[in-house]
Design a protein around this motif. Sequence first.
Motif, short mmCIF file in Angstrom:
data_model
loop_
_atom_site.label_atom_id
_atom_site.label_comp_id
_atom_site.label_asym_id
_atom_site.label_seq_id
_atom_site.Cartn_x
_atom_site.Cartn_y
_atom_site.Cartn_z
N MET A 94 41.67 47.92 47.60
CA MET A 94 42.10 48.06 46.22
C MET A 94 43.20 47.07 45.87
SD MET A 94 43.53 51.48 44.34
CE MET A 94 44.05 51.44 42.63
N PHE A 95 44.09 46.79 46.83
CA PHE A 95 45.21 45.89 46.57
C PHE A 95 44.83 44.46 46.97
CE2 PHE A 95 47.02 50.08 47.26
CZ PHE A 95 47.80 50.22 46.14
N PRO A 96 45.30 43.47 46.23
CA PRO A 96 44.93 42.08 46.53
C PRO A 96 45.59 41.58 47.81
CG PRO A 96 46.55 42.16 44.76
CD PRO A 96 46.17 43.58 45.04
N ASP A 97 44.94 40.61 48.42
CA ASP A 97 45.49 39.95 49.60
C ASP A 97 45.14 38.47 49.53
OD1 ASP A 97 42.81 40.02 50.02
OD2 ASP A 97 42.86 41.35 51.76
N GLU A 98 45.29 37.75 50.65
CA GLU A 98 45.04 36.31 50.62
C GLU A 98 43.57 35.97 50.45
OE1 GLU A 98 44.99 37.91 54.78
OE2 GLU A 98 46.38 37.98 53.09
N LYS A 99 42.67 36.93 50.68
CA LYS A 99 41.24 36.67 50.52
C LYS A 99 40.71 37.02 49.13
CE LYS A 99 40.35 37.71 55.41
NZ LYS A 99 39.57 38.56 56.35
N THR A 100 41.56 37.61 48.30
CA THR A 100 41.09 38.05 46.98
C THR A 100 40.59 36.91 46.09
OG1 THR A 100 42.60 39.94 47.08
CG2 THR A 100 41.76 39.34 44.91
N PRO A 101 41.27 35.74 46.00
CA PRO A 101 40.76 34.68 45.11
C PRO A 101 39.37 34.19 45.47
CG PRO A 101 43.04 34.25 45.71
CD PRO A 101 42.58 35.37 46.58
N ASP A 102 38.93 34.37 46.72
CA ASP A 102 37.63 33.86 47.14
C ASP A 102 36.52 34.91 47.05
OD1 ASP A 102 38.77 31.39 47.71
OD2 ASP A 102 39.32 32.02 49.76
N LEU A 103 36.85 36.10 46.58
CA LEU A 103 35.82 37.13 46.43
C LEU A 103 34.85 36.74 45.33
CD1 LEU A 103 37.94 40.41 46.67
CD2 LEU A 103 36.51 39.38 48.44
N LEU A 104 33.57 37.03 45.54
CA LEU A 104 32.52 36.66 44.59
C LEU A 104 32.09 37.87 43.78
CD1 LEU A 104 30.27 34.35 46.80
CD2 LEU A 104 32.04 33.66 45.17
N PHE A 105 31.96 37.67 42.47
CA PHE A 105 31.47 38.69 41.55
C PHE A 105 30.34 38.07 40.74
CE2 PHE A 105 35.83 39.80 42.43
CZ PHE A 105 35.78 41.17 42.63
N ASP A 106 29.11 38.45 41.10
CA ASP A 106 27.91 37.85 40.50
C ASP A 106 27.89 36.35 40.66
OD1 ASP A 106 27.06 40.36 39.73
OD2 ASP A 106 27.95 40.23 37.73
N GLY A 107 28.32 35.90 41.85
CA GLY A 107 28.30 34.47 42.14
C GLY A 107 29.49 33.68 41.63
N VAL A 108 30.48 34.34 41.02
CA VAL A 108 31.66 33.65 40.47
C VAL A 108 32.88 34.09 41.26
CG1 VAL A 108 33.03 33.22 38.40
CG2 VAL A 108 30.57 33.65 38.20
N ARG A 109 33.73 33.13 41.64
CA ARG A 109 34.94 33.44 42.38
C ARG A 109 35.91 34.24 41.50
NH1 ARG A 109 38.03 29.45 43.25
NH2 ARG A 109 39.10 30.28 45.09
N PHE A 110 36.71 35.06 42.15
CA PHE A 110 37.68 35.88 41.43
C PHE A 110 38.67 35.00 40.67
CE2 PHE A 110 41.80 37.99 41.21
CZ PHE A 110 41.47 39.20 40.61
N ALA A 111 39.07 33.89 41.26
CA ALA A 111 40.05 33.01 40.62
C ALA A 111 39.50 32.31 39.40
CB ALA A 111 40.57 31.98 41.62
N GLU A 112 38.16 32.27 39.23
CA GLU A 112 37.55 31.57 38.10
C GLU A 112 37.03 32.53 37.03
OE1 GLU A 112 34.50 29.20 39.78
OE2 GLU A 112 35.87 27.92 40.94
N LEU A 113 37.32 33.80 37.14
CA LEU A 113 36.87 34.77 36.14
C LEU A 113 37.70 34.66 34.87
CD1 LEU A 113 36.34 37.98 38.30
CD2 LEU A 113 34.57 36.53 37.31
N PRO A 114 37.11 34.92 33.70
CA PRO A 114 37.88 34.92 32.45
C PRO A 114 38.88 36.08 32.44
CG PRO A 114 35.65 35.68 32.05
CD PRO A 114 35.67 35.19 33.46
N ILE A 115 39.91 35.93 31.61
CA ILE A 115 41.01 36.90 31.56
C ILE A 115 41.13 37.44 30.15
CG2 ILE A 115 43.45 37.29 32.03
CD1 ILE A 115 43.39 34.79 33.80
#
Length: 225
Positions: A94-115
């Motif tokens: 549930m809490f973010p860590d160093e691997k969170t930006p590289d998680l994929l959501f429907d093929g899109v990285r977490f760091a590249e998701l719209p806000i």
Amino acid sequence: MLRTIVAGTCRNAVSCTRPSLFLETAKVPVVSDFQVKLSRSRMFEPCCKIHMATTLRKALDRKEMLASMPAKDEGTQGEGVVDLDSSIRGFGEMFPDEKTPDLLFDGVRFAELPIVHVKVSKNNSLMALTDAKGKTVMIRSCGMEGFKNTRKGTNVAAQATAVSMAVRATSRGFKNVRVKVQGIGPGRGSAMKGLTMGGLSVVSITDVTPISWNSSPRPRKAKKL
């Protein structure tokens, strides 16, 4: 034993008040003494049953009351110790860590998701959809949705605004978004609910409300009546 005593007492009382009942039974020579006593005792069985049922009900009520009471008196034994580390570990990822930006959501990285930036105040709720780099795509507010005056600061207005933004965003192809909430107001929770109701999938929620770490100014002097 108790039933025999009660039946005998009641039989004596009935014999004093209603002698004709026993005269009639005495006229029948075929019936034995035992059968007469048995028939007379059965006359008072409903009374005995009612008395026993009431006692049983009281006993059951007491058992239910004792079962509902806590085992120990809370407050006299001191505060209970809660292991916060174990409860936090139960949330998993549930809490973010160093691997969170590289998680994929429907093929899109977490760091590249719209806000979706949500700014909530007591008077209004403002929402802006941006891409991962901060470029504004859409802006909505409670006033733009038709709410006027004090109704702009309600949770209903915030939810309606969030639903409208989510519908417009999904029509443009947005699906998974991150949410950043700023401010304290009645529309904080309603805005999150409205985004999900409109069709958007909220991946993460971040509270970016600023906190003043310096000494705050002295409050205004109270008015004297």
